[in-house]
Structure formats: C-alpha cells, structure tokens
Design a protein around this motif. Structure first.
Motif, mmCIF file in Angstrom:
data_model
loop_
_atom_site.group_PDB
_atom_site.id
_atom_site.type_symbol
_atom_site.label_atom_id
_atom_site.label_comp_id
_atom_site.label_asym_id
_atom_site.label_seq_id
_atom_site.Cartn_x
_atom_site.Cartn_y
_atom_site.Cartn_z
ATOM 1 N N ALA A 34 67.478 7.492 -31.568
ATOM 2 C CA ALA A 34 67.758 6.106 -31.957
ATOM 3 C C ALA A 34 67.567 5.964 -33.456
ATOM 4 C CB ALA A 34 66.835 5.147 -31.210
ATOM 5 N N ASP A 35 68.323 5.056 -34.081
ATOM 6 C CA ASP A 35 68.253 4.946 -35.546
ATOM 7 C C ASP A 35 68.231 3.475 -35.956
ATOM 8 O OD1 ASP A 35 68.111 6.588 -37.929
ATOM 9 O OD2 ASP A 35 70.121 5.895 -38.412
ATOM 10 N N HIS A 36 68.992 3.150 -37.002
ATOM 11 C CA HIS A 36 68.968 1.807 -37.585
ATOM 12 C C HIS A 36 69.447 0.745 -36.604
ATOM 13 C CE1 HIS A 36 68.575 2.606 -42.070
ATOM 14 N NE2 HIS A 36 68.560 3.803 -41.526
ATOM 15 N N MET A 37 68.921 -0.455 -36.805
ATOM 16 C CA MET A 37 69.310 -1.597 -35.982
ATOM 17 C C MET A 37 69.794 -2.744 -36.867
ATOM 18 S SD MET A 37 66.529 -1.690 -32.873
ATOM 19 C CE MET A 37 65.198 -2.429 -33.810
ATOM 20 N N GLU A 46 73.655 2.711 -40.448
ATOM 21 C CA GLU A 46 73.378 1.292 -40.715
ATOM 22 C C GLU A 46 74.323 0.387 -39.925
ATOM 23 O OE1 GLU A 46 71.420 -1.937 -42.179
ATOM 24 O OE2 GLU A 46 70.888 0.163 -42.069
ATOM 25 N N ASN A 47 73.782 -0.746 -39.456
ATOM 26 C CA ASN A 47 74.558 -1.798 -38.793
ATOM 27 C C ASN A 47 74.328 -3.114 -39.527
ATOM 28 O OD1 ASN A 47 75.523 -0.393 -36.240
ATOM 29 N ND2 ASN A 47 73.309 -0.041 -36.099
ATOM 30 N N ILE A 48 75.384 -3.900 -39.672
ATOM 31 C CA ILE A 48 75.278 -5.219 -40.302
ATOM 32 C C ILE A 48 76.101 -6.219 -39.493
ATOM 33 C CG2 ILE A 48 75.570 -6.580 -42.404
ATOM 34 C CD1 ILE A 48 75.809 -3.985 -43.978
ATOM 35 N N ILE A 54 80.435 -6.891 -36.364
ATOM 36 C CA ILE A 54 79.417 -5.904 -36.677
ATOM 37 C C ILE A 54 80.074 -4.791 -37.474
ATOM 38 C CG2 ILE A 54 77.680 -4.294 -35.792
ATOM 39 C CD1 ILE A 54 77.765 -5.888 -33.139
ATOM 40 N N TRP A 55 79.452 -4.436 -38.594
ATOM 41 C CA TRP A 55 79.891 -3.304 -39.397
ATOM 42 C C TRP A 55 78.917 -2.156 -39.161
ATOM 43 C CZ3 TRP A 55 82.976 -3.565 -44.394
ATOM 44 C CH2 TRP A 55 83.825 -4.670 -44.413
ATOM 45 N N ASN A 56 79.450 -0.984 -38.825
ATOM 46 C CA ASN A 56 78.619 0.210 -38.670
ATOM 47 C C ASN A 56 79.071 1.287 -39.639
ATOM 48 O OD1 ASN A 56 78.560 3.152 -37.265
ATOM 49 N ND2 ASN A 56 76.657 2.025 -36.930
#
Length: 414
Positions: free
Chosen positions: A145-148, A189-191, A199-201
């Motif tokens: 698991a990584d960035h949220m 990264e997610n935004i 959502i931008w990944n």
C-alpha cells in the motif's frame, strides 16, 4: 547525507515510496466546535503517528500506535512464502533496511479515527484514536500500500496498491470498497480535485532498480497520469509527460511524476520528477509544460543517480493558500525553500536533513516539511522563507496531513 540505497534480489517486488498535499478532512459545522485541528505525522519506520499542533509552535499533542495488530500481521506474513518475500523485499529496497509501517494517513471528519496506509502490511486500517484499536482493515491488491488521498467532503479515501497497478477507493468510515481503477506501473500520488469530481493518479514506475542512466529510462515501466471520474471510477484521460518533456528539449529527463500540487484554480499543476533538482509547471488546458524551474544543487550531493533514494532527488511540494508561493523539499540536497510562483525565484535555502514531504500549516502561514533524516518536522514561513520552528517526532517521518481530533483528546493507553 543519506547513504546509497540497498541493492536487493527481489526486483519483482520493487515498489515506491512517496507524493503531494491533498485536502484536509472536513467536519460539519455542528461538530467543529468539539474538534481540534492538528497535524498527523506518519513515522514510517516506527509505525506511529505523532499528533502535533497544526500551527504556531507545532507542539506535541499525543502519539498513536498504528500497528497494534503487528503480531497478527507478522504471523500471516510468516505463514505465506510469497507474502514473506515481498515483505523482505520492501524492507531491503524502498525501506532502506527498515519496515514501512505508516506511509499516509487522514482523520475521519468526526475526528474519532485515523486511516493509515501500511506498505509492509499491504493494507489500510482505521484506528480509533481514543482506544488505539483497529476499527477495520482493508487488504489492498498485491503486496504494498502507498500514498492516499481523501475526498474534499472527507467521506472517501483513495489508496495506491503499488504492486497491483490499482487504486482502491474506500468508504472512510467502514472500509468498504466503493470502486477501483487501473493505473500505470507503480501508482503513487493521488489527488482529488477540489470539487470532488475527479481523481488524478501519478504512476512512477520502478524506482528501485539501478538502471538509472537516461538511456535506460525505458526499463522503468509505463509512467503516466491517470484521471478518472470520482463517481464511476472510469478513466477520463491519461497524460504522458514524456512527450511534453521531449517537446521542450528535455529528452534525458525522467517522466516519472512525483509529488505535485494544483494552483488554487486548478489551471496549473506543479510537479517534481525523478532525479531532478527542481519542478515543472503544467498547463491543464493546453496540455503543455509551460515553465521549468531548476533549483540549486548541494555541492555535497552526488550526481550519481544510483545514490538517490528511490530515484527522488527532490520530493515534496506544497503551495500557500493564496497561490503565491510554492514550498519545495530538496530531499537529497538537504534543504527546503519557498519559491515565488510568479517569478520562480527561490528564497533562502533552509537546511533540512532529507526532507521528504511538504504540506501547509493549519493557519496557512507556514510550509511544514518532514525531515526524515533528523526525525523532526520543520515549519518555514511563507512570507519570509525563514525557518520558524522544528519539533522532534518518531523514526523516519514522511507524510504530514492536516486532520482533527476531539478537543480534549489525549493519547490512547499503550
């Protein structure tokens, strides 16, 4: 200075550490009076979250153990040879010889829980901040698991499953999956856009190999930005920065988009890439890189790309609420600096030990960076570019996020 990263035998399990400031969770007007705004600091190698004041002197409020179920998780890993291989690969690659227990975190809108992504355990958990117990656990696809990112209304959390090339979107209160979508290699990264519609990944590819020379860039995998509808989780578009970089003559630059931040009107995206001491400005409407900012190199920092931890020379970028200043973490160059967004002129280079993230204080006056090499967080005044305070935290702080706890909250009993 950081030591060169450990070479390892399990390239198949290589994954990524790291990304950008996302919106803080929100609380209803009725609840706000009973809540206290704080900063959560994810101490990745500790498996703890330090809770500190969101502004001013950043004084410590308390601490939460985010791996209360460690024994159960380790038993499951030790019973599964494949899980054990990936667990050890994470330790010996992105973990630099350490386990990764707390990558990213957000509080729920009511301030009762904190949701944490745990790379080495390949999951997301919700921790009750009053009792320290696990509310729910969601195992991600794959092995890390990584960035949220959290939605503007605080009800959904998106998490990158970096070895499965997937982003899961979960109900932040129940842990139930609401949807998922495919990404490029090693989503990072997610935004969420501020209206919550998209959502931008950013997929950054294989950052743990030593094939770092520009002519070997093709070995790093499929790296692109995926934009999806945040209701249907269907792909809206993809953005490949390779063509954009080539168009401005930067054919030897990596197209692995690392931390990024939107301007207040979301017309511009400012982003960092692997190996580069600086950042780019991308115009969303014209789909072009419009400006490049190269920041100073530290003379003591090697230009040998294989010495850069997880390929990230500079990793961490945030923006003042009015959009006038950027704050950049110069990770391998051991400084942080505030940059005027209009002129792109940097301010003083504030010494910092392997700063790995940059966010904004609750009052919007300061940039807060995590110094992973010094186990502290440091505030830098946006107006002056000068350091105002540093406070000690746990082992290897990385993500720092605004959130809430109850006004009278104290650390749960250990």
């Amino acid at each position: 200075m950081p030591v060169p990263r450990t070479r390892h035998l399990w390239a198949m399990a290589a994954a990524v550490v790291l990304t950008v400031t996302a919106p803080a969770t929100t609380a209803s007007a009725a609840d706000t009076a009973a809540l206290r705004e704080v900063l959560f600091v994810a101490n990745n190698w500790d498996g703890t979250a330090d809770v500190i004041k969101s502004s001013g002197d950043l004084a410590k409020v308390g601490r939460i153990n985010v791996i209360p179920d460690k024994d159960a998780r380790m038993a499951a890993i030790n019973a599964d040879p494949i899980k054990w291989i990936y667990f050890m690969a994470i330790r010996n690659s992105v973990g630099e010889g350490h386990d990764q227990f707390a990558d990213d975190m957000y509080s729920t809108p009511d301030g009762k829980s904190v949701v944490v992504s745990r790379p080495s355990f390949a999951d997301v958990v919700s921790i009750d901040v009053a009792t320290g117990n696990v509310n729910w656990r969601f195992p991600v696809s794959g092995y890390r698991a990584d960035h949220m990112a959290v939605s503007p209304d605080g009800t959904r959390v998106a998490v990158s499953a970096s070895t499965a090339n997937t982003v899961h979107v979960l109900n932040i209160n129940t842990g139930k999956q609401l949807g998922s979508f495919a990404t490029g290699d090693k989503p990072h990264e997610n935004i969420f856009t501020k209206d919550g519609k998209y959502i931008w990944n950013m997929a950054i590819g294989d950052v743990n190999t030593d094939s770092d020379a520009p002519w070997l860039d093709w070995t790093k995998g499929d790296r692109h930005i995926t934009v999806v509808d945040a209701t249907t989780y269907k792909q809206v578009k993809t953005i490949d920065m390779r063509d954009k970089l080539n168009a401005i003559g930067l054919t030897d630059y990596s197209d692995a988009v690392r931390p990024a931040v939107f301007s207040p009107d979301e017309s511009k995206l400012y982003f960092q890439v692997s190996f580069f001491n600086g950042f780019f400005e991308y115009d969303v409407a014209t789909d072009k890189i419009t400006r490049t900012k190269t920041l100073p190199k530290n003379p003591a920092t090697s230009d040998d790309r294989t010495t850069m931890v997880n390929d990230s020379r500079h990793h961490g970028i945030s923006m003042s609420p009015d959009g006038s200043k950027l704050c950049v973490a110069g990770t391998m160059d051991d400084y942080a600096t505030v940059v005027n967004r209009t002129t792109l002129q940097e301010g003083p280079l504030v010494p910092a030990s392997k700063p790995y993230w940059a966010t904004v204080s609750g009052d919007g006056k300061s940039c807060v960076v995590s110094e992973s090499g010094a186990d502290q967080v440091t505030a830098i005044d946006f107006a002056t570019g000068q350091k105002t305070v540093s406070v000690p935290v746990g082992d290897h702080p990385q993500r720092v996020r605004l959130g809430h706890v109850a006004a009278d909250w104290t650390s749960p009993a250990s």
